[in-house]
Design an enzyme around this catalytic site. Structure first.
Site, short mmCIF file in Angstrom:
data_model
loop_
_atom_site.label_atom_id
_atom_site.label_comp_id
_atom_site.label_asym_id
_atom_site.label_seq_id
_atom_site.Cartn_x
_atom_site.Cartn_y
_atom_site.Cartn_z
N GLY A 193 -12.29 -4.29 1.45
CA GLY A 193 -13.70 -3.90 1.60
C GLY A 193 -14.14 -2.95 0.50
O GLY A 193 -15.24 -3.06 -0.04
N LYS A 206 -15.09 -15.15 6.47
CA LYS A 206 -16.50 -15.01 6.84
C LYS A 206 -17.45 -14.87 5.66
O LYS A 206 -17.26 -14.03 4.78
CB LYS A 206 -16.67 -13.80 7.77
CG LYS A 206 -16.11 -14.08 9.16
CD LYS A 206 -15.89 -12.82 9.92
CE LYS A 206 -17.00 -12.57 10.94
NZ LYS A 206 -16.88 -11.19 11.48
N GLY A 240 -6.46 -6.36 0.32
CA GLY A 240 -6.36 -6.96 1.64
C GLY A 240 -5.54 -8.23 1.61
O GLY A 240 -4.43 -8.26 1.08
N ARG A 273 0.81 -1.22 0.00
CA ARG A 273 0.00 0.00 0.00
C ARG A 273 0.85 1.27 0.00
O ARG A 273 0.41 2.30 -0.50
CB ARG A 273 -0.94 0.00 1.20
CG ARG A 273 -2.15 -0.87 0.96
CD ARG A 273 -3.08 -0.81 2.14
NE ARG A 273 -4.40 -1.33 1.79
CZ ARG A 273 -5.33 -1.63 2.67
NH1 ARG A 273 -5.11 -1.46 3.96
NH2 ARG A 273 -6.50 -2.08 2.28
C1 3PG Z 1 -8.60 -1.72 4.96
O1 3PG Z 1 -7.57 -2.20 5.42
O2 3PG Z 1 -9.55 -2.42 4.59
C2 3PG Z 1 -8.67 -0.24 4.79
O3 3PG Z 1 -7.48 0.38 5.15
C3 3PG Z 1 -9.82 0.29 5.60
O4 3PG Z 1 -9.61 0.02 6.96
P1 3PG Z 1 -10.86 -0.19 7.90
O5 3PG Z 1 -11.53 -1.47 7.44
O6 3PG Z 1 -10.31 -0.29 9.31
O7 3PG Z 1 -11.78 0.98 7.74
MG MG Z 2 -11.02 -3.65 6.09
#
Ligand code: 3PG
Ligand code: MG
Length: 399
Positions: free
Chosen positions: A380, A206, A356, A41
């Site tokens: 997400g 999940k 992720g 990132r």
């Molecule tokens: C992630 O890692 O999915 C993003 O940086 C967002 O982080 P968060 O899910 O804690 O909002």
């Molecule tokens: Mg996240």
């Protein structure tokens, strides 16, 4: 899409101007040592930052890291990230030890043209994630005071209605950074008219996290392959016992319903690697998916499943993959994820890896990142984009 871009801002000229950049520097850290375990990132935001420094801007970078609860917590300091960012940029990054306080003010004030500052973790301030518009707005006012223009390059956070993502752009001239632009371009190819066959591979722990995206994808995809911890709730829904594998009992009925409606598009594992315990050195062997012994825990998909999934991926023209197939952090249970990742890497298709854990898996397994069409930085965020949801960070740029 009516979004102004970094190039528009650069064309106006940024020399000597303060540019506030929201990045997603939320990198995974080693639990023991605190070391950055994957800097993907950080690297992903370099093109935007270099373009700005090269054009003589005073660059003020802000980000969250982890989920501290609105108050400073040294575990989640961005200090180490400032160091790594400086190494990668090849220039010193001035680190402010608070986000909008005295240190931030003096650090920003002292910036020379072409220099970079990083503010401390946004989530050390309750205003960042507050549900209260006024509280978020007050924090956004303080942040916005550090910039003459705002660049959103935090694709991983665009699905969050947070001050730095949603409220700051309402206060400053705003543009999308290179990363946000590229991510949106790529993902819109998947929601538009993807070349077929379009095959999606979903994993991760999940079902509840993936439910909305499964619903959204089912009408669009030709094949949906499901592995990872979430497959056990589906196997249970098919009437199989899953031993002590991960199970979301309250989701079984939903999964049954999805399977019924899926017109045979959903493919589940036919064998799994079942272990005595959730541990790297646990005794384990491959068992049929409908014969998991009662005391065993499924930690990976089995070789027959890998072969079956590979066959389903063969000939695909578009592939989206999100979520590991097993506990890839433990070598004994990494074969499924590796097998699927290698298959996708070799496919003659437009391939997108959702961010992720799956992006981290690609790098942790030593696979060549360039053999994938695109590796998203948003977990997400990419899922919510594919769900067709309005993303607060993108909507804010459109205004
Ligand atoms: C992630 O890692 O999915 C993003 O940086 C967002 O982080 P968060 O899910 O804690 O909002
Ligand atoms: Mg996240």
């Amino acid at each position: 899409m009516s979004i102004r871009t970094l190039d528009d801002l650069l064309a106006e000229g940024v020399s000597g101007r303060r540019v506030l950049v929201r990045a997603d520097l939320n990198v995974p850290l080693d639990k023991q040592t605190g070391d950055i375990t994957d800097d993907g990132r950080i690297r992903a935001v370099l093109p935007t930052l270099s373009a700005l420094t090269g054009a003589g801007a005073k660059v003020v970078v802000c980000s969250h890291l982890g989920r501290p609860k609105g108050t400073p917590d040294p575990k989640f300091s961005l200090g180490p990230v400032a160091g790594r960012l400086g190494e990668l940029l090849g220039t010193r990054v001035h680190f402010a030890t608070d986000t909008v306080g005295e240190s931030a003010r003096s650090t920003v004030d002292a910036l020379a043209d072409g220099e970079v500052a990083l503010l401390e973790n946004l989530r050390f301030n309750a205003g960042e994630t507050s549900k209260d518009d006024a509280e978020r707005g007050a924090f956004a006012d303080q942040l916005a005071a550090f910039g003459d223009a705002y660049v959103d390059d935090a694709f991983g956070a665009v699905h969050r209605k947070h001050a730095s993502v949603h409220d700051v752009p309402a206060r400053l001239p705003h543009v999308a950074g290179r990363l946000v632009l590229r991510e949106v371009e790529v993902l819109s190819r998947l929601t538009g008219e993807p070349e077929r066959p379009y095959v999606v591979v979903l994993g991760g722990s999940k079902v509840s996290d993936k439910l909305a995206v499964i619903e959204a994808l089912l009408p669009t995809v030709d094949r949906l392959l499901i592995g990872g911890g979430m497959c056990f709730t589906f196997l249970k829904a098919q009437g199989h016992e899953v031993g002590s594998s991960l199970l979301e009992e309250e989701m079984v009925e939903t999964c049954r319903n999805l399977l019924e409606r899926s017109e045979g598009k959903i493919m589940l594992p036919v064998d799994v690697v079942a272990a005595d315990a959730f541990a790297p050195d646990a005794a384990h062997d491959t068992v049929p998916a409908d014969g998991i012994p009662s005391k065993r825990v499924g930690l990976d998909i089995g070789p027959e499943t890998v072969a079956g999934f590979a066959a389903a991926l063969k000939g695909a023209r578009t592939i989206f993959w999100n979520g590991p197939m097993g506990v890839f952090e433990m070598p004994a249970f990494a074969h499924g994820t590796r097998g699927i990742a290698e298959t996708i890497a070799k496919a003659d298709a437009f391939t997108v890896v959702g961010g992720g854990d799956s992006a981290a898996a690609v790098r942790a397994l030593g696979l060549d990142e360039s053999s994938f069409g695109h590796i998203s930085t948003g977990g997400g965020a990419s899922l919510e984009y594919l769900e067709g949801k309005t993303l607060p960070g993108i909507a804010a740029l459109e205004n």
